[in-house]
Design a protein around this motif. Structure first.
Motif, short mmCIF file in Angstrom:
data_model
loop_
_atom_site.label_atom_id
_atom_site.label_comp_id
_atom_site.label_asym_id
_atom_site.label_seq_id
_atom_site.Cartn_x
_atom_site.Cartn_y
_atom_site.Cartn_z
N LEU A 187 0.84 -1.20 0.00
CA LEU A 187 0.00 0.00 0.00
C LEU A 187 0.88 1.25 0.00
O LEU A 187 0.71 2.14 -0.84
CB LEU A 187 -0.93 -0.01 1.21
CG LEU A 187 -1.95 1.12 1.34
CD1 LEU A 187 -3.15 0.67 2.16
CD2 LEU A 187 -1.36 2.38 1.99
N VAL A 188 1.82 1.31 0.95
CA VAL A 188 2.69 2.48 1.05
C VAL A 188 3.54 2.63 -0.22
O VAL A 188 3.68 3.72 -0.77
CB VAL A 188 3.59 2.38 2.29
CG1 VAL A 188 4.63 3.51 2.31
CG2 VAL A 188 2.75 2.42 3.56
N MET A 189 4.09 1.51 -0.70
CA MET A 189 4.95 1.58 -1.88
C MET A 189 4.18 2.08 -3.10
O MET A 189 4.65 2.97 -3.82
CB MET A 189 5.56 0.21 -2.18
CG MET A 189 6.49 0.22 -3.40
SD MET A 189 7.22 -1.39 -3.79
CE MET A 189 5.80 -2.24 -4.50
N VAL A 268 -4.49 9.34 5.89
CA VAL A 268 -4.70 10.71 5.38
C VAL A 268 -3.39 11.48 5.28
O VAL A 268 -3.09 12.08 4.23
CB VAL A 268 -5.74 11.45 6.25
CG1 VAL A 268 -5.81 12.93 5.85
CG2 VAL A 268 -7.13 10.81 6.11
N PRO A 269 -2.55 11.51 6.32
CA PRO A 269 -1.25 12.17 6.16
C PRO A 269 -0.36 11.52 5.10
O PRO A 269 0.40 12.21 4.42
CB PRO A 269 -0.61 12.04 7.56
CG PRO A 269 -1.74 11.87 8.49
CD PRO A 269 -2.76 11.09 7.72
N LEU A 270 -0.48 10.20 4.94
CA LEU A 270 0.28 9.52 3.89
C LEU A 270 -0.16 10.02 2.51
O LEU A 270 0.68 10.26 1.63
CB LEU A 270 0.10 8.01 4.00
CG LEU A 270 0.70 7.17 2.85
CD1 LEU A 270 2.22 7.32 2.81
CD2 LEU A 270 0.31 5.70 2.99
N PHE A 326 12.93 8.72 5.74
CA PHE A 326 11.94 8.71 4.67
C PHE A 326 10.53 8.55 5.26
O PHE A 326 10.35 7.86 6.27
CB PHE A 326 12.22 7.57 3.69
CG PHE A 326 13.59 7.61 3.08
CD1 PHE A 326 13.88 8.51 2.07
CD2 PHE A 326 14.60 6.76 3.53
CE1 PHE A 326 15.15 8.55 1.50
CE2 PHE A 326 15.86 6.80 2.97
CZ PHE A 326 16.14 7.71 1.95
N PRO A 327 9.53 9.14 4.62
CA PRO A 327 8.16 9.03 5.15
C PRO A 327 7.62 7.61 5.12
O PRO A 327 6.72 7.28 5.90
CB PRO A 327 7.36 9.96 4.22
CG PRO A 327 8.17 10.07 2.98
CD PRO A 327 9.60 9.99 3.42
N THR A 328 8.14 6.78 4.23
CA THR A 328 7.64 5.40 4.14
C THR A 328 7.82 4.64 5.45
O THR A 328 6.95 3.86 5.84
CB THR A 328 8.37 4.66 3.01
OG1 THR A 328 9.78 4.92 3.10
CG2 THR A 328 7.88 5.12 1.65
N ALA A 329 8.95 4.84 6.13
CA ALA A 329 9.19 4.15 7.39
C ALA A 329 8.17 4.56 8.45
O ALA A 329 7.67 3.73 9.21
CB ALA A 329 10.61 4.42 7.88
N ASP A 333 5.38 2.24 10.29
CA ASP A 333 5.26 2.19 11.75
C ASP A 333 3.80 2.35 12.17
O ASP A 333 3.29 1.61 13.01
CB ASP A 333 6.10 3.30 12.39
CG ASP A 333 7.59 3.01 12.34
OD1 ASP A 333 7.97 1.87 12.02
OD2 ASP A 333 8.37 3.94 12.63
N GLY A 334 3.14 3.35 11.58
CA GLY A 334 1.76 3.61 11.94
C GLY A 334 0.82 2.48 11.55
O GLY A 334 -0.06 2.08 12.33
N LEU A 335 0.99 1.94 10.35
CA LEU A 335 0.11 0.86 9.90
C LEU A 335 0.33 -0.40 10.71
O LEU A 335 -0.63 -1.11 11.04
CB LEU A 335 0.34 0.60 8.40
CG LEU A 335 -0.14 1.71 7.47
CD1 LEU A 335 0.23 1.40 6.02
CD2 LEU A 335 -1.66 1.89 7.58
#
Length: 374
Positions: A187-189, A268-270, A326-329, A333-335
């Motif tokens: 999802l993040v990627m 939402v922030p992502l 990086f924001p992905t990390a 963490d949150g997910l």
């Protein structure tokens, strides 16, 4: 506000008309989640099998029964020759031997029936997985208790148990695996990948063709233009998130956690972060090809460093720290906090704040570089 929404919706409409974008948004996620979910293993702890070698010091009925009780646990048992016990104690276990070995010593039945103390020798190789070894010790203790209770109370078969015990350990978090890792990771990627590639390339193309300059001559203000372009990229990211949520609920039956608000507080922030980075990418390069190429490289680097391809927990601490550049990390963490560890909104507030800071930083730089007249 209507002008901003018009610009944003128009960008989304252009994306949906592009066949390559349709593949990366709607088709590729199914392929990647299935592949990575299969590679990274099962989510079901009951399906995980732990390798254990058993050295039988005697073949008495009680020793054999104890081995059967072990087999009822999540063990893949391997019968080992008696000399394996001495080799293991001396640290000379063969490479092909199981990573863990349990020795049932001679005199086992006699000692149990006489209520005498007897020692079971548990050996593990240096490179044995620590979590699996811990789980193996717990399972061995369960089998011992079942054996002794059976001797005291009569025959007790594992399948006849009326009480089931679920164990947890304070301060110990399971490392996400299977779909618990593959779904949030992909999802993040894909949110970053599709938004950066599409957002960067389209904006660079519009700048080259003078579309952005023509928009500046309309009643839309510079703020309308910038916010509309950001909104367009955020809509693209939102569509990607919606695809993953629907795919998880219907096809893969993923547990998204017990806190919808907590999940939204991360997603939402992502979305805003991906939109801001997509906007920034389009302002850094005038060539659509260069924008798209750099977007691909940066998305893959952020995905690898951010724990999208493998759990961050298995990496050295210095690499985990580097990944949080990086924001992905932070998104992972949150997910994981919501999906794998049962967290809520309060547990991801810090993560959401960091993602918003990434979004604000990228947006601020993009605003400075986006000149409608260029």
């Amino acid at each position: 506000m209507s002008r901003i929404l018009t610009i944003a919706v128009n960008d989304l409409r252009l994306m949906l008309k592009d066949r390559s974008s349709l593949f990366w948004v709607f088709i590729a996620p199914f392929l990647w989640v299935g592949l990575f979910g299969h590679i990274s293993g099962s989510n079901d702890a009951s399906a995980i099998r732990i390798s254990l070698g058993v050295v039988m010091g005697e073949e008495t009925p009680l020793a054999t029964h104890f081995r059967d009780l072990l087999e009822a646990e999540n063990f893949d048992l391997t019968r080992m020759p008696p000399q394996a016990a001495d080799a293991g104690a001396a640290g000379e276990a063969a490479d092909e031997a199981p990573p863990r070995t349990l020795t049932i010593p001679a005199g086992f039945e006699e000692a149990v029936r006489a209520r005498k103390e007897i020692h079971l020798r548990f050996f593990q190789k240096k490179d044995a997985n620590a979590q699996a070894s811990f789980a193996a010790k717990v399972a061995i203790h369960r089998a011992v208790v079942r054996l002794l209770a059976g001797e005291a109370l009569g025959g007790m078969k594992p399948e006849d148990d009326l009480i089931r015990v679920e164990s947890s350990w304070a301060g110990v978090r399971k490392v996400p695996s299977g779909l618990d890792q593959a779904m949030p990771g992909n999802l993040v990627m894909f949110v970053m990948l599709s938004t950066l590639i599409y957002g960067s390339a389209v904006l660079a193309t519009e700048r080259r063709r003078g579309t952005v300059a023509r928009l500046a001559t309309t009643p839309a203000t510079r703020s309308d233009l910038i916010l509309g372009k950001l909104g367009g990229r955020a809509l693209v990211a939102s569509v990607q998130v919606a695809v993953f949520l629907a795919m998880g609920f219907t096809l893969f039956r993923v547990d998204w956690g017990s806190s919808p608000l907590g999940l939204a507080a991360v997603l939402v922030p992502l979305i805003l972060c991906a939109g801001a980075f997509g906007l920034l990418g389009g302002t850094l390069f005038s060539s659509p090809e260069a924008s798209a190429g750099i977007a691909v490289v940066m998305s893959l680097v952020m995905s690898a460093m951010g724990g999208c391809w493998w759990p961050m927990e298995i990496l050295p601490r210095w690499l985990q720290a580097a990944g949080h550049a990086f924001p992905t990390a932070w998104a992972m963490d949150g997910l994981h906090e919501i999906m794998a560890w049962g967290g809520g909104v309060g547990d991801v507030i810090g993560t959401a704040a960091v993602l918003l800071l990434f979004a604000l930083g990228a947006f601020a730089v993009a605003v400075r570089r986006l000149d409608p007249a260029a």
